[in-house]
Design a protein around this motif. Structure first.
Motif, mmCIF file in Angstrom:
data_model
loop_
_atom_site.group_PDB
_atom_site.id
_atom_site.type_symbol
_atom_site.label_atom_id
_atom_site.label_comp_id
_atom_site.label_asym_id
_atom_site.label_seq_id
_atom_site.Cartn_x
_atom_site.Cartn_y
_atom_site.Cartn_z
ATOM 1 N N ILE A 340 30.947 44.697 38.870
ATOM 2 C CA ILE A 340 31.780 44.122 37.768
ATOM 3 C C ILE A 340 33.190 43.948 38.006
ATOM 4 O O ILE A 340 33.867 45.002 38.296
ATOM 5 C CB ILE A 340 31.546 44.880 36.389
ATOM 6 C CG1 ILE A 340 29.874 45.061 36.101
ATOM 7 C CG2 ILE A 340 32.346 44.168 35.215
ATOM 8 C CD1 ILE A 340 29.636 46.017 34.770
ATOM 9 N N ARG A 341 33.772 42.801 37.841
ATOM 10 C CA ARG A 341 35.086 42.595 38.463
ATOM 11 C C ARG A 341 35.864 42.427 37.011
ATOM 12 O O ARG A 341 35.457 41.759 36.240
ATOM 13 C CB ARG A 341 35.210 41.249 39.206
ATOM 14 C CG ARG A 341 34.474 41.669 40.674
ATOM 15 C CD ARG A 341 34.607 40.519 41.554
ATOM 16 N NE ARG A 341 33.816 39.461 40.929
ATOM 17 C CZ ARG A 341 32.622 39.312 41.321
ATOM 18 N NH1 ARG A 341 31.826 40.171 42.008
ATOM 19 N NH2 ARG A 341 31.889 38.327 40.621
ATOM 20 N N ARG A 342 37.169 42.725 37.075
ATOM 21 C CA ARG A 342 38.087 42.385 36.210
ATOM 22 C C ARG A 342 38.407 40.895 35.892
ATOM 23 O O ARG A 342 38.819 40.212 36.739
ATOM 24 C CB ARG A 342 39.208 43.413 36.205
ATOM 25 C CG ARG A 342 40.252 43.416 35.003
ATOM 26 C CD ARG A 342 41.312 44.263 35.093
ATOM 27 N NE ARG A 342 42.280 44.386 34.134
ATOM 28 C CZ ARG A 342 43.343 45.228 34.134
ATOM 29 N NH1 ARG A 342 43.515 45.776 35.090
ATOM 30 N NH2 ARG A 342 44.105 45.030 33.035
ATOM 31 N N SER A 346 32.701 34.518 35.526
ATOM 32 C CA SER A 346 31.570 33.906 36.021
ATOM 33 C C SER A 346 30.350 34.272 35.270
ATOM 34 O O SER A 346 30.092 35.246 34.659
ATOM 35 C CB SER A 346 31.387 34.119 37.732
ATOM 36 O OG SER A 346 31.404 35.639 37.806
ATOM 37 N N ALA A 347 29.215 33.407 35.748
ATOM 38 C CA ALA A 347 27.773 33.630 35.126
ATOM 39 C C ALA A 347 27.373 35.004 35.570
ATOM 40 O O ALA A 347 26.692 35.797 34.585
ATOM 41 C CB ALA A 347 27.137 32.458 35.433
ATOM 42 N N ASP A 348 27.495 35.341 36.700
ATOM 43 C CA ASP A 348 26.960 36.656 37.357
ATOM 44 C C ASP A 348 27.767 37.842 36.761
ATOM 45 O O ASP A 348 27.103 38.818 36.457
ATOM 46 C CB ASP A 348 27.149 36.704 38.876
ATOM 47 C CG ASP A 348 26.096 35.806 39.451
ATOM 48 O OD1 ASP A 348 25.215 35.118 38.735
ATOM 49 O OD2 ASP A 348 26.263 35.345 40.668
ATOM 50 N N ASN A 349 28.921 37.609 36.599
ATOM 51 C CA ASN A 349 29.811 38.908 36.197
ATOM 52 C C ASN A 349 29.475 39.014 34.750
ATOM 53 O O ASN A 349 29.351 40.285 34.510
ATOM 54 C CB ASN A 349 31.279 38.726 36.280
ATOM 55 C CG ASN A 349 32.062 39.903 36.259
ATOM 56 O OD1 ASN A 349 31.567 40.973 37.090
ATOM 57 N ND2 ASN A 349 32.893 39.943 35.499
ATOM 58 N N THR A 350 29.303 38.056 33.948
ATOM 59 C CA THR A 350 29.019 38.109 32.631
ATOM 60 C C THR A 350 27.566 38.711 32.234
ATOM 61 O O THR A 350 27.441 39.493 31.417
ATOM 62 C CB THR A 350 29.034 36.689 31.784
ATOM 63 O OG1 THR A 350 30.363 36.371 31.937
ATOM 64 C CG2 THR A 350 28.692 36.779 30.351
ATOM 65 N N TYR A 351 26.653 38.339 33.269
ATOM 66 C CA TYR A 351 25.405 39.005 32.947
ATOM 67 C C TYR A 351 25.503 40.393 33.381
ATOM 68 O O TYR A 351 24.885 41.320 32.403
ATOM 69 C CB TYR A 351 24.424 38.324 34.285
ATOM 70 C CG TYR A 351 23.105 38.942 34.351
ATOM 71 C CD1 TYR A 351 22.215 38.658 33.337
ATOM 72 C CD2 TYR A 351 22.736 39.792 35.348
ATOM 73 C CE1 TYR A 351 20.771 39.151 33.279
ATOM 74 C CE2 TYR A 351 21.516 40.437 35.629
ATOM 75 C CZ TYR A 351 20.486 40.143 34.705
ATOM 76 O OH TYR A 351 19.300 40.756 34.906
ATOM 77 N N LEU A 352 26.109 40.984 34.342
ATOM 78 C CA LEU A 352 26.334 42.228 34.584
ATOM 79 C C LEU A 352 26.711 42.918 33.293
ATOM 80 O O LEU A 352 26.483 44.162 33.110
ATOM 81 C CB LEU A 352 26.974 42.567 35.928
ATOM 82 C CG LEU A 352 26.466 42.089 37.345
ATOM 83 C CD1 LEU A 352 27.397 42.251 38.506
ATOM 84 C CD2 LEU A 352 25.143 42.579 37.499
ATOM 85 N N ARG A 353 27.781 42.421 32.987
ATOM 86 C CA ARG A 353 28.544 43.072 31.801
ATOM 87 C C ARG A 353 27.506 43.297 30.645
ATOM 88 O O ARG A 353 27.578 44.261 29.920
ATOM 89 C CB ARG A 353 29.834 42.150 31.288
ATOM 90 C CG ARG A 353 30.949 42.075 32.099
ATOM 91 C CD ARG A 353 31.921 41.032 31.841
ATOM 92 N NE ARG A 353 33.126 41.041 32.632
ATOM 93 C CZ ARG A 353 34.457 41.832 32.245
ATOM 94 N NH1 ARG A 353 34.368 42.408 31.211
ATOM 95 N NH2 ARG A 353 35.287 41.535 33.022
ATOM 96 N N ASP A 354 26.798 42.181 30.403
ATOM 97 C CA ASP A 354 25.813 42.503 29.398
ATOM 98 C C ASP A 354 24.659 43.451 29.473
ATOM 99 O O ASP A 354 24.399 44.224 28.562
ATOM 100 C CB ASP A 354 25.170 41.021 29.037
ATOM 101 C CG ASP A 354 26.110 40.043 28.359
ATOM 102 O OD1 ASP A 354 27.106 40.506 27.968
ATOM 103 O OD2 ASP A 354 25.862 38.607 28.682
#
Length: 510
Positions: A340-342, A346-354
């Motif tokens: 997860i990047r600060r 992006s869609a991938d990063n949002t997915y990982l956050r969720d």
């Protein structure tokens, strides 16, 4: 009248259940087996969740033994840090993901009953996992379908040499056998079903009776009987001829089965011309028979119960701890969490956050479930120490509101926690709801649990004279002499709940 539209501003409060709260409540009411399925589904659907590898578990177990004061995971609450070394590992997320820990209910430190948090989230020992391969050879015996009475009879019929005509009669008779092993149709009805007007050589009744007589030698003894009398006679005829009192047993079953069923031993002694000690020996032979031969085949699948809580006595105090096998270890996958990047939308990063947020909430919900279960079980054990020490007669009255007030929770929460949750004690495995019961007032102004009253009734019946069993009225009188005032119908209700027959059916010849 003209309706006029207008705008109004109002303030109010309403209770809204967040998805996280709904998840916690749902996990709370799941049984152990359902919880394991829920955890497996979460592991399959959320890449942020994982279980430690076996070698890692072994290393942690050895570290725990060598250093009992090791540092606790950061995400545990203060109460958990004091009492537990848990394996619901959650690795540190990146700096921008550090969040304040949610407040959780803490367990009071000063409890009359010891509460163990050691290894409460630990899975089965690694040795058990290693033994799985050794149990593969027993896979077939543990997973095959239970044999039914029909299957058992079919197997014997296939080994019996019969022509096509007799085989058809045998299958017709077999179709009329119920689960107890009795024929549910008369021979006339079975014979009518075999008749065919176009058949030049119709089936005769003598043929049906001959095939029936042959099938009555099948296992289990007594099968294919038309009534109880025939069932018992079939079994007596299959006993060795030199069996003691065999002829007298046939006499009683053939001519006096009605008197035997009514337990009219005086008439039975007079008509059979047997002495009391002789009749006792005859009844011993008869009671060794099975009135329901079909029940001798265990067709029911075993129902396994995994206890959620284990209670044992340690240094004179009852110790309560969660079963380490009720759920596998689970944690957040550190590799995925580090991706997860600060300030990345992006869609991938949002997915990982969720997924990370869902994983954290799932772990917290599991912790909350186990903490609540342990708190409730601890209070139950604290209240029912008399039962653990002395047995059912020392059970105290207990209702849901008593535990709800003790742990400062709602009764509905206590109801969810105690449903399909089991406690392993030195006296056996009991559902948590077993420890709750209504009460009856005593002469001294106290209260007596209905469970204790049932235990007293069972004890009185066990100690009664078989020749003159206690009636419900007599049992109520004897309980009243002990200061417990219960009505005769209450005694009858408790007696029936324990499947104890009435006094006339309990009468025995001694």
């Amino acid at each position: 009248m003209v309706m006029k539209a207008s705008l109004q501003l109002k303030m109010g409060q309403s209770l809204t259940m967040t998805p996280q709260l709904q998840q916690a409540i749902r996990l709370l009411q799941l049984s152990t087996l359902d919880l394991q399925q829920e955890i497996q589904q979460a592991l399959d659907s959320n890449p942020m969740l994982e279980t430690p590898e076996e070698d890692e578990l072994e290393g942690r177990d050895s570290d725990r033994e060598s250093n009992s004061q090791q540092e606790e995971p950061d995400h545990l609450s203060a109460a958990e840090n004091d009492h537990a070394d848990t394996s619901w590992d959650e690795p540190e997320a990146p700096a921008d993901w550090s969040q304040e820990n949610d407040t959780q209910d803490t367990i009071p430190d000063d409890l009359p009953v010891d509460t163990a948090w050691d290894d409460i989230y630990q899975s089965a020992p690694a040795s058990a996992a290693r033994n799985d391969d050794d149990n593969d050879s027993d896979f077939e015996s543990r997973n095959h379908a239970a044999e039914t009475l029909r299957d058992h009879l079919e197997w014997q019929l296939n080994l019996t040499p019969l022509n096509d005509r007799d085989s058809a009669i045998a299958h017709a008779l077999m179709d009329a056998v119920d689960d107890r092993g009795y024929l549910t149709s008369s021979l006339d009805e079975i014979h009518s079903g075999l008749m065919d007007e176009a058949d030049e050589d119709p089936v005769e009744m003598d043929e049906v009776e001959a095939v029936l007589h042959r099938l009555q030698y099948f296992d289990p003894p007594g099968v294919f009987a038309r009534d109880l009398q025939e069932c018992l006679l079939i079994q007596l005829n299959q006993l060795p001829p030199d069996t003691p009192w065999l002829a007298q047993a046939r006499l009683v079953i053939t001519h006096y089965i009605g008197l035997l069923g009514n337990r009219d031993y005086a008439q039975l002694l007079r008509r059979s011309r047997l002495k009391e000690d002789q009749l006792r020996d005859v009844l011993t032979v008869i009671t060794s028979l099975n009135p329901h031969p079909g029940d001798s085949l265990d067709r029911a699948e075993p129902d396994y119960v995994i206890p959620d809580v284990i209670v044992r006595k340690h240094n004179g105090r009852w110790r309560v701890e969660l079963n380490p096998e009720i759920a596998p270890r689970i944690r957040v996958n550190a590799s995925y969490a580090s991706l997860i990047r600060r300030a990345d939308s992006s869609a991938d990063n949002t997915y990982l956050r969720d997924q990370l947020q869902e994983a954290k909430w799932f772990i917290k919900s599991l912790q909350s479930r186990n903490e609540t279960l342990l708190k409730v079980a601890t209070r139950i054990v604290e209240h029912q120490q008399g039962f653990l020490d002395q047995g059912e007669e020392a059970m105290k009255p207990l209702i849901l509101s008593d535990i709800a007030q003790a742990v400062e929770m709602h009764e509905s929460t206590i109801s969810r926690v105690t449903t399909q949750k089991y406690m392993h004690t030195p006296r056996g495995i009991f559902e948590l709801k077993y420890f709750f019961s209504s009460h009856v007032s005593t002469d001294e102004g106290g209260e007596c649990s209905s469970t204790a009253i049932r235990a007293m009734i069972k004890k009185l019946v066990a100690a009664e004279t078989p020749k003159k069993p206690l009636s419900d009225s007599k049992i109520a009188t004897m309980l009243g002499e002990q200061g417990i005032q219960v009505a005769r119908r209450t005694v009858a209700k408790y007696r029936e709940a324990m499947h104890i027959p009435p006094s006339n059916e309990r009468k025995r010849l001694v």
